[in-house]
Structure formats: structure tokens, C-alpha cells
Design a protein around this motif. Sequence first.
Motif, PDB file in Angstrom:
ATOM      1  N   MET A  40       0.820  -1.190   0.000  1.00 21.48           N
ATOM      2  CA  MET A  40       0.000   0.000   0.000  1.00 21.48           C
ATOM      3  C   MET A  40       0.868   1.259   0.000  1.00 21.48           C
ATOM      4  N   PHE A  41       1.956   1.173   0.823  1.00 21.72           N
ATOM      5  CA  PHE A  41       2.832   2.339   0.878  1.00 21.72           C
ATOM      6  C   PHE A  41       3.389   2.669  -0.506  1.00 21.72           C
ATOM      7  N   VAL A  42       3.813   1.616  -1.217  1.00 19.76           N
ATOM      8  CA  VAL A  42       4.379   1.838  -2.552  1.00 19.76           C
ATOM      9  C   VAL A  42       3.353   2.480  -3.464  1.00 19.76           C
ATOM     10  N   SER A  43       2.129   2.010  -3.383  1.00 20.91           N
ATOM     11  CA  SER A  43       1.145   2.563  -4.312  1.00 20.91           C
ATOM     12  C   SER A  43       0.771   3.993  -3.918  1.00 20.91           C
ATOM     13  N   ILE A  44       0.735   4.290  -2.621  1.00 22.40           N
ATOM     14  CA  ILE A  44       0.486   5.685  -2.227  1.00 22.40           C
ATOM     15  C   ILE A  44       1.580   6.578  -2.795  1.00 22.40           C
ATOM     16  N   VAL A  45       2.833   6.144  -2.601  1.00 22.02           N
ATOM     17  CA  VAL A  45       3.948   7.005  -3.024  1.00 22.02           C
ATOM     18  C   VAL A  45       3.992   7.142  -4.539  1.00 22.02           C
ATOM     19  N   SER A  46       3.870   5.995  -5.240  1.00 22.48           N
ATOM     20  CA  SER A  46       4.008   6.110  -6.696  1.00 22.48           C
ATOM     21  C   SER A  46       2.843   6.896  -7.288  1.00 22.48           C
ATOM     22  N   TYR A  47       1.644   6.592  -6.822  1.00 19.69           N
ATOM     23  CA  TYR A  47       0.487   7.314  -7.340  1.00 19.69           C
ATOM     24  C   TYR A  47       0.528   8.777  -6.918  1.00 19.69           C
ATOM     25  N   GLY A  48       0.901   9.019  -5.659  1.00 20.13           N
ATOM     26  CA  GLY A  48       0.964  10.392  -5.140  1.00 20.13           C
ATOM     27  C   GLY A  48       1.986  11.226  -5.880  1.00 20.13           C
ATOM     28  N   LEU A  49       3.174  10.640  -6.108  1.00 21.33           N
ATOM     29  CA  LEU A  49       4.213  11.383  -6.833  1.00 21.33           C
ATOM     30  C   LEU A  49       3.744  11.712  -8.242  1.00 21.33           C
ATOM     31  N   ALA A  50       3.100  10.725  -8.887  1.00 21.55           N
ATOM     32  CA  ALA A  50       2.698  10.923 -10.274  1.00 21.55           C
ATOM     33  C   ALA A  50       1.622  12.006 -10.373  1.00 21.55           C
ATOM     34  N   VAL A  51       0.602  11.888  -9.533  1.00 24.22           N
ATOM     35  CA  VAL A  51      -0.449  12.919  -9.558  1.00 24.22           C
ATOM     36  C   VAL A  51       0.147  14.269  -9.169  1.00 24.22           C
ATOM     37  N   GLY A  52       1.018  14.235  -8.166  1.00 27.45           N
ATOM     38  CA  GLY A  52       1.657  15.474  -7.719  1.00 27.45           C
ATOM     39  C   GLY A  52       2.443  16.127  -8.845  1.00 27.45           C
ATOM     40  N   ALA A  53       3.120  15.290  -9.656  1.00 29.53           N
ATOM     41  CA  ALA A  53       3.890  15.851 -10.772  1.00 29.53           C
ATOM     42  C   ALA A  53       2.966  16.528 -11.767  1.00 29.53           C
ATOM     43  N   VAL A  54       1.792  15.937 -12.002  1.00 29.34           N
ATOM     44  CA  VAL A  54       0.838  16.566 -12.923  1.00 29.34           C
ATOM     45  C   VAL A  54       0.367  17.906 -12.335  1.00 29.34           C
ATOM     46  N   TYR A  55       0.014  17.911 -11.052  1.00 25.16           N
ATOM     47  CA  TYR A  55      -0.395  19.170 -10.417  1.00 25.16           C
ATOM     48  C   TYR A  55       0.718  20.213 -10.535  1.00 25.16           C
ATOM     49  N   ALA A  56       1.951  19.754 -10.286  1.00 23.13           N
ATOM     50  CA  ALA A  56       3.083  20.683 -10.332  1.00 23.13           C
ATOM     51  C   ALA A  56       3.220  21.277 -11.731  1.00 23.13           C
ATOM     52  N   LEU A  57       3.056  20.437 -12.745  1.00 21.33           N
ATOM     53  CA  LEU A  57       3.185  20.939 -14.117  1.00 21.33           C
ATOM     54  C   LEU A  57       2.078  21.952 -14.436  1.00 21.33           C
ATOM     55  N   ILE A  58       0.870  21.680 -13.974  1.00 21.71           N
ATOM     56  CA  ILE A  58      -0.207  22.654 -14.195  1.00 21.71           C
ATOM     57  C   ILE A  58       0.104  23.946 -13.430  1.00 21.71           C
ATOM     58  N   GLY A  59       0.643  23.782 -12.221  1.00 21.31           N
ATOM     59  CA  GLY A  59       1.050  24.966 -11.451  1.00 21.31           C
ATOM     60  C   GLY A  59       2.092  25.778 -12.214  1.00 21.31           C
ATOM     61  N   ILE A  60       3.059  25.095 -12.825  1.00 18.76           N
ATOM     62  CA  ILE A  60       4.079  25.796 -13.615  1.00 18.76           C
ATOM     63  C   ILE A  60       3.430  26.488 -14.808  1.00 18.76           C
ATOM     64  N   THR A  61       2.418  25.835 -15.387  1.00 18.16           N
ATOM     65  CA  THR A  61       1.695  26.456 -16.505  1.00 18.16           C
ATOM     66  C   THR A  61       1.080  27.787 -16.059  1.00 18.16           C
ATOM     67  N   TYR A  62       0.412  27.754 -14.906  1.00 18.42           N
ATOM     68  CA  TYR A  62      -0.110  29.010 -14.349  1.00 18.42           C
ATOM     69  C   TYR A  62       1.011  30.048 -14.210  1.00 18.42           C
ATOM     70  N   ASN A  63       2.131  29.603 -13.625  1.00 17.68           N
ATOM     71  CA  ASN A  63       3.223  30.523 -13.316  1.00 17.68           C
ATOM     72  C   ASN A  63       3.827  31.162 -14.559  1.00 17.68           C
ATOM     73  N   VAL A  64       4.031  30.340 -15.589  1.00 22.96           N
ATOM     74  CA  VAL A  64       4.675  30.879 -16.793  1.00 22.96           C
ATOM     75  C   VAL A  64       3.793  31.980 -17.407  1.00 22.96           C
ATOM     76  N   MET A  65       2.488  31.743 -17.407  1.00 24.87           N
ATOM     77  CA  MET A  65       1.600  32.774 -17.939  1.00 24.87           C
ATOM     78  C   MET A  65       1.575  33.984 -17.007  1.00 24.87           C
ATOM     79  N   PHE A  66       1.571  33.718 -15.706  1.00 29.22           N
ATOM     80  CA  PHE A  66       1.511  34.806 -14.736  1.00 29.22           C
ATOM     81  C   PHE A  66       2.750  35.698 -14.830  1.00 29.22           C
ATOM     82  N   SER A  67       3.925  35.076 -14.940  1.00 28.13           N
ATOM     83  CA  SER A  67       5.151  35.865 -14.964  1.00 28.13           C
ATOM     84  C   SER A  67       5.167  36.830 -16.134  1.00 28.13           C
ATOM     85  N   ALA A  68       4.595  36.402 -17.244  1.00 24.88           N
ATOM     86  CA  ALA A  68       4.679  37.232 -18.438  1.00 24.88           C
ATOM     87  C   ALA A  68       3.613  38.317 -18.450  1.00 24.88           C
TER      88      ALA A  68
END
Lengths: 601, 253, 289
Positions: free
Chosen positions: C1-29
Amino acid sequence: MTDAASPISTAKAPAGWLGRLEGSWSWIALGLVGLLLPLLDDSYFGVIAQRAYIYWILSAGLNLVVGYAGQIAIGWVAMLTLGAYTTAALTAGRVGGVEWPPYLALIAGGAMGAVFGVIVGLPALRLRTFYFAMTTLGFATIVTQVALAWKDVTGGGVGTPGPVFPWPFEPGWGFYYFCFGLAALATWITANIGSSRYGRALVAIRDAEVAAEASGISKAKLLVAVFLLAGALGGIAGGLFSSLQSYITPDAFTFEMSVLFFIGILIGGRGSILGPALGTIILTVLPEFAAPLVQWSTFLYAALLLVIVLVIPGGIADLLDYKSRRPLEQHREIVPRPELLSRVLDAKGGPSVLTLANIELHFGGVRAIDGLDLEICSGEVHGLIGPNGSGKTTTLNVISGYYRPSAGELKLNGADLPFDRPHARAGYRIARTFQTPRLVGAASVLENVMIGGTIDGSGSFAESMLSLPRHHRDEKRLKESAARALATVGLESLADVRADRLQHSELRFMEIARALMLRPAFLLLDEPAAGLSAEEIRRLGALIKAISRGGTGVLLVEHHADLIFDICDRVTVLNLGKVLAAGTPAEIRSHREVVSAYLGA
Amino acid sequence: MPTSAPRSRTPEPLLQVSGLSAGYGKIGVLSGVDLTIGSGEVVALLGPNGAGKSTLLKAISGLLPRTGRITFAGQDMSKADPGETVRAGLVHVVEGHRVFTQLSVIDNVMLAGYGLPRDKRTTQVEEALAFFPDIAAKRHDRAVTLSGGQQQMLAVAQGLVRRPRLLMLDEPSAGLSPVLVDRVLAAVARLREGGTAVLLVEQLIEKALAASDRVYALARGSIVLEASTGEDDLPNRLERAYFGQDAHAPLAS
Amino acid sequence: MFVSIVSYGLAVGAVYALIGITYNVMFSASRVFSFTAGMLGMLGGVLGALFINKMGMNAVLAFVLVMAAGAVLGVITEILTVRPVLKSIEQHLYVLSTLAFALMIQQVTAIEWGTEAQPFPVLIPIDPNSALGLIDQKFWLPVLACIVTIVGLELLYRKTLIGRAFLAIAEDSYAARALGLPETRLRIASYAIAGVIGALAGFTGAQMLLAYFGNQAILNFYGFVPVALGGMGSNRGAVIGGIALGLFQQAANFLVGGIFASVAVFAVFIVVLLLRPEGLAGAAAARRV
């Protein structure tokens, strides 16, 4: 914008009874159609109309949040969801095993909406625009997720039956009149708020937040009241919706509904009641008559939203606002009548003194004010001059409570003045104007001035909502004193003109009139002469002098040296946040360092 | 005092501004400004607080919308945006040494040459840095670590990268110690030797007059005085111009 | 269970992070937060599934086309919804204009693609018994995309003049304009980059999140949470915030159930906004009167 919109618009004397009637007629017509619709005995129309009423009950409250207060609450459908599930689940006995009577459950739905309206609204007290929009969007997303997951109460994806209201509002035309009556009630109370000092204060928060604060308007208190009301209306609408649907699932509450509510308000025009009501009704009814377009309706709404935002941000109401297109007289003169001041100012207050002692203020590493002493006495004009960046406006912002100094004292008659609560300054009768005039462009000049007297009412939010006698007394008094203040500064002929049509110099005088509404003990003027002609400056000088002779202490930040030397009793010269010199105008004029610093500026 | 025609010793006008008006939204700041600057001339623009000096520079460089006519080096610049004026050799160093604090000194200067071919950019960046050995020595430090005076020099260096024909400096001495002020004004003198014209907005009247050939005074949004810095009685005339015709007795000085 | 929490959490987190960066790149400009961030993520998945599953393209070509589509949509966002309102006095109109555009695209997707979540193909044929196949690609692809994006942006900002021009505009667009930097063109470029990053998030995350039109609203919100937590404009903050959010969400999902996870995320979001509007990592901005 408010023209023709609210039937009880007391502030709109311009068009007189005609203007009021014009607005009333639309409501009477709408009301008659609603009352008489059952005569058609067409249940299909009945259901469409019920849905329109229910949507409007929610939108009426949302209109105060979006149209008046300017808060972009895009996920308000969540209140509908909450109200619907609360009412349905309680009636069905899914909570605690007790089956609630439907009417009681409906009230509980309203209460639920009210509570969550405030919770979701909280971020708006500190943040504007995107963050708040995102909070409401996130809330709408989460409410749907919870509705899907919390199967015991909501039935999950399968859903739960809606309540059936017993006599007198049983399904059919009984329920129809229930919805109709509540929609009328929602219209009435929100229109009352809209045309009260609370409504004007909301618009002031939207368009001129700093000026609203300086007029003593507490954004937090007011917005909480409005979120409470809007949430409750949304919850009640939800309860009715669950009954109309007879069976509810999370799918019934799509984000697209939020868009519909939102666009209905924007189409109708911000700060109007009739416009959004018509907008909501039309958007609800229209797809019924254009069946092939139904699946594209959300797309079309969104496209409409984009067009409105890009082309007519003021909504359709702005396009129809023909009154504001009548040309104003071209060569207008501002002729202040200082002799009226005795009726505007409060002569009762004894002499008082505002003291700044050793004030220091840093921005990052920059010392904006560096050990400043200043004393402003009632009955005197105190000039504050100095080169750019010497700390003049910053000093003014310290006095009016926007900045907290890192050291030093600010005292009124020996008692400390609190910081960080700029809206509390109005209570001490400290008024101010701004370097760039802050105004509500869409409101009339008179309404703008009335904003200055917001704290001088005795009626509560609830009293205004229900149009009780104290509300009417407040309105009458505010209007009279605003008219007097306008006459004093010489703008009474423009009282009914939209403020954004005024010339820059007129706005400066309007700001003074708004400040006078507080019957100020101290008046802080931030470059009132900037952009004025020589003749206007002369008149402004006479007005300021007369205000001080009426007992008000005036702090005048100005670049026009001739004005300063003409009317000031005392002058303080700042340089690099420190007092370079202080004294009478004559002393300052012959002060060598001042001459070089000032000329060098 | 109205503006007189360009003097005979002024060569063909490099910048010619006529009937220029500008402001912020509803607030008109400048009304009908006429001004001329010849090639290689150093002109001081003086005036009291709030007279519109910075607004005038912004209107000329295209940072603000404006009406009126602006001709620079024979080209019509009335509608030009800052990118176009900069490319034409009309460079504006805005007030308040607004350098990019998160970037290194060299990157700040490089950015001023954005769009130039790489070799040319490198050469001209070194030329500009050569004016200010202090900051050239800190080229890899982030600009946030510079003192206010060094940031100001960096801002002027940015202005030099394009080898401007006219450099407009807005209060380059603000917040600087006297030594640094002299350093900046010395750069102005070197520019003049190199044939670059300078329009200088300055707080320190005496220093500004010493560095300039000619002076304009701006008050209440209009040019109220134009004179050669060699003329007699200039300080008194400036005072009268500042305070308007209806000023009372002249200020002691 | 721990492995699946971490792997799934990291993966979803990476997607959230990328969307966050998308917001940021537009915001900075542009100082604009655009609701099109979630839309880009949603489309990355839907278009990928469309190109590969429905039109039979190979994964590489589909990837290139999806990235191109993201860039084009970014540019359209700038021209249609951002530039007109930047000139307007009421700048917060961007909230509505970007939302309207995002909704239009979402609705077209719902009608043309359908409202059901559809599967996304496996992109890289890997033998599940090989070393690379130990962890499912649907978990490591988003993480890889996030790393590549961060490294790419760092290289852009640190090594190229155009990257420094982006930073300059983000810090002080007025001074950048005075220097003669082509602000409009740089802003368009930023929006194109943001479009690519958003589409990348959707494309790499879609084996996990599926090709579903409803991902737009979810990504809009959960992608913004890291920005609010990490401070607007800070990509590092967005990555840390995104990963933390992903792990927290998955842990709560497994341990106490989805209702609590959603409510807790929302509560944390509101509390952080109320206590530290500038983000946990950001610095307070001085108030201007």
C-alpha cells in the motif's frame, strides 16, 4: 446603471417620478405575467417558469456578491447543491433517521447555504479576483465529489428523491406560487439592499476600495452579511430545486449552471436588479425554444461571456443607458459656496489637535519617514511640501491608518490612534482625499458623495433589507446632507450625472464633498490642486480656507507653491523623510535651504 | 517665457517635439509642449515637482500614449513604441534605477542589446561597461547586491549599449552621494565629447546647469522658459518661471 | 500500500506541479492567472487519445502534434483573452475572459469527444518483466515530464538571453519596456511555452487520469493549490507544493477515504490563503495606496 433598475431607488430623483415609474412598470409587467401564467394552464410553461424563479432566487443573492460587490464568485452553484441535498436528505430521513417536515428542511437548506456562503466568502475579505474565483470553483468541485462519495446521505451516483411540499404549496400551481412568491421576496429584499447605504458601500468596495475604507466602510462586516444572504438564498433555491427535480443526482448540478447564473448577471449589468433578473429568466427560458441548440447552450453562454467582457464590460444595461449619453453642458464652472459650510460642518466639537511624534517608517531598506514630528490643529491649514519621494503622501497614509510606522506615536488630543484599521479613522472624523480621485464611475455624483456618510446611519442591514422606517430616515438624511455638501463645493448642478462623465477638476471637488460628509475634525488633502486651472485653484484655496475657519484642521499636501503660501497658516517642509523646516509661510519663503531644495525638485 | 526658435549655434535639430500633450487617463499632465534638441547637445530639463518632467520623457520615448508631433533624426516618431524609439537611437533611462535585481550585472546590460547581432552586442556591452569600471568589476554579481549608486550607473550603462544618438536621463542623481553624482555627470560630459546628445532631468540645479548647454524649464505641464546656460540672471528667471507669473515677491536666494 | 500511495501520489503530484508551472509561466509574463491551465491539461489527454486511439497515429507523432496544439492554444489565449483586457482599466476581467474561453473549449470537447472518461494508450512498449517495467510508466512518465520541464526552464532562464528577457519582464515589465524589449512578442512566447507545458502534463498523466473532459475543472483547482501554497510565480514552490498535495491526497484517499481528502485539501487551501495570501514561501508585498 441603477437607473430604471430598482423600483425603490430613492437616490434617483433626477428622472423623478417618471424614472421611478419606468422601473416600476417593468416589475409590474413581470409580476402580472407571473401571477397570470397559471391561467394558461400549461404545465410545461409552469415548469419552465418555476425553474426560472428558482434560478433567480439564487441569482438575486449572487447579484449582490457579483454585481454590487464585484466579487467573482463563479462556483455559486455549490450553494444550490448544498441546499438541495440538505433539504432532500432531511426530508427523506437520511440524517439521524428522523423525517423532517419539508418546510423545516427547506429552512435548514437555507441555513446550510448561509453558513457555507460565509465560509467560501472568507478568502474574499483578504483577496480579490482570481484567488476568490478559484476558491468558489474549488468548492463547487469538491461539493460534487462529496455528493458522489457520501452515499449514506446523498445516495451517491444513484441519487435521492426530492421533497414534496404539502398544502398550501403542493406540486403543481401551488408550488408554482411558492417559487413565484419567494422570487418576488428575493427581488424585494435585494433591491432594498441595493438602494440603501449598504448597496452603495458594496459598490464602493468594488470600484473604489480605498475610498470606501476612508469613509469608514468595513469591508469584512459588510461582505459577511452579503455572503450570508447570498448563501441563504442559494440554499433555499436548492431546496426548491430538489423538489422541482423530484429526484436529484450529482449530475444535476453542473458547473455550467454557475456559468448561466454568472452570465445572467453580467448581461443584465452590474449594480442593477432588473437587468440580471431579465438576464436570468431569458437564459433559462431560451434553450426551451431552441431545442437543436440545447447541447450547445453552455458553449454559447461562454461565448457570450467572452463577448460581453471584451466588448461591453458594463453589460447590456450600459448600452441602454441613454440618459448618460445626453450631452452635458460644455463650459461648466465650479463655483463653490463656502458660506454653506456652517450647515455642513459640525461646529460642536471643541478644538482638537493631531500629533505625530518621532514617526519612522521603512519600506524594505528605504526610510520613507525618518523621525517626523508634526502637529495639526483644528481651525488651521497646515501645508506639507517637499520634493518627490520626501514622504508627504506616506505621512498622510500613516495618519489615515494605511501604514503602521515602525516607531513613533500618533495621537488625537493626547490619545493613541490605532493602526492597521483604516476604516476606523472615519469614526474619529478624520477624512481624506486622494492623489488620483477614487470614485464609483457608474454611480451618480450624489451617490458618490453619499458614500462618504455611510457610517452616519442608524438602520441595520436587516432593517434596510426589509425597508423599515429607520432605513428611510437614514436615506433621507444622507441625501440631504450630500446635496448640501455638493452645493458647498459648487457641483449641485451635476448631482445626477454619472461620476465618470465629470472632468478631472470636478472630481477633485467631488472628493472634497465626499470627505465633508464626515463633518471632519481633520481633513487630509492629497494634492487637491493637481490638474486644476489657475482660476479653479484660487476657488479651491478659498474653499479650503473656509473649511479650516469652520473649525476643521486641514493637512494640505501640495506642489503648487502659490496655493500653499496663499492659504496656509503653517507650513512643514519635508526632505528625505525628515522635517527640513517648519514655520509660517513667510518664514518658509525666506528659508535658504528650502528654496534650494524646492527649486531643485 | 515662450520658447524661441533653435539658436544658430544649434546644429540641425536631432529631436523636434511640437504640440505634445500626454497624461494618465483623465488627468492631463502635458499640454502643447514644444522642444528641440540638436545633435551632440546637452540639455537640462528643470521644473518643480509635479511639473511633468518624467511624463515628458515617457511621452517622447513612447512609454505613454500622447498626441502631437515628434521627429527624431528625420524620422516621424509620433506614434512609435519604446522598441522603435530605442532602435532609432533615442534611449530613455527611467527614474529610480529600475534594474533587474534578480539578474547579474552583465545580463542586465546584455538585455539592453536584445535583438542586436551577437558580436555587435558583445562589443557594445563592453563599451558601455567601460564607462563604469566599478560595476564592470562586478559583472557576475546579481544586481540586487549593488548599492543604489551602482544600480544607477548600471541603468545608465544599459542606456549606452545601443550607442544612442540621444540619451534621456531621468533624475540620475536621485539618492546618490555627491561623489557618485559627479561620476554620473562625468559620464554625461564624456558622452557629449563623443557626440551623443543628452536630455537631462535633474534635481540639482547647479550641477545640471554646469553640465548642460541649454536649459528648458517646465511648469504646470508647459515649457515656461528656454535659455542658454550662459545667460545672466538664470537662477532668478528660473524661480519666477517656476512659481508662475502671479507669484508675489521673488524668493530670497 | 505504501508503494502505491507514493508512486500514485508522486505521479499525480507531478501533474499538479506541471499545471502549477503552466499558471506561473503565464503569470510571470502578464500578471494574469489564466483558467486555461486546466484546459490545456485536459486537452493533452483527450487529444493524445484522439490521435493515437481514434486516428491510429504513432505515439511520437501524436506527442509532437499535441505539444503543437498546446502552443497554438496558448497563443490564442494570449491574443483573444489576455491582451484585450490588459489594456482595460478593470484588469481583473481576465478572470472572466480566460474562464469563458476555457469553458468554450471544454464544451466543444464534451460534445465532440463525449462526457465519458476514455482510456489512454500505453505510450512506450516495455516488457513488464524487464527492469524498466518494474514501475508502471503511468507513474514515472509524469514525474519524468516534470523533471524535464524544470531542467528545461532553468536552462532557458539561466543560459539564454530570451530566457533572461522573460525574467526581466516578470520582475519589472515597465523597465523592460523602457529598454525596448519586445514585450508583446515575449508574452506570446511565454503563453506558447505554457501551452506546451500544460499539454505535456495532460499527455503524460492521461494513462492515470484518463482522457476525460471533466479533468479540466479538477486540474484547474488542484493545479492552482500548489501555486497558492508555493507563492505565485515560483516554479520551485509549485513543484514542492504539487508533490506534497499529490502525496497527501493519495495518503488520505487510502487511509480515510475520498471525502475527507477533498475536504481537507480545500480547508488547507482556504486557511493558507487567509493566513498567508502570498503563499507559504512568498514574500509579503507592500500595500500600495
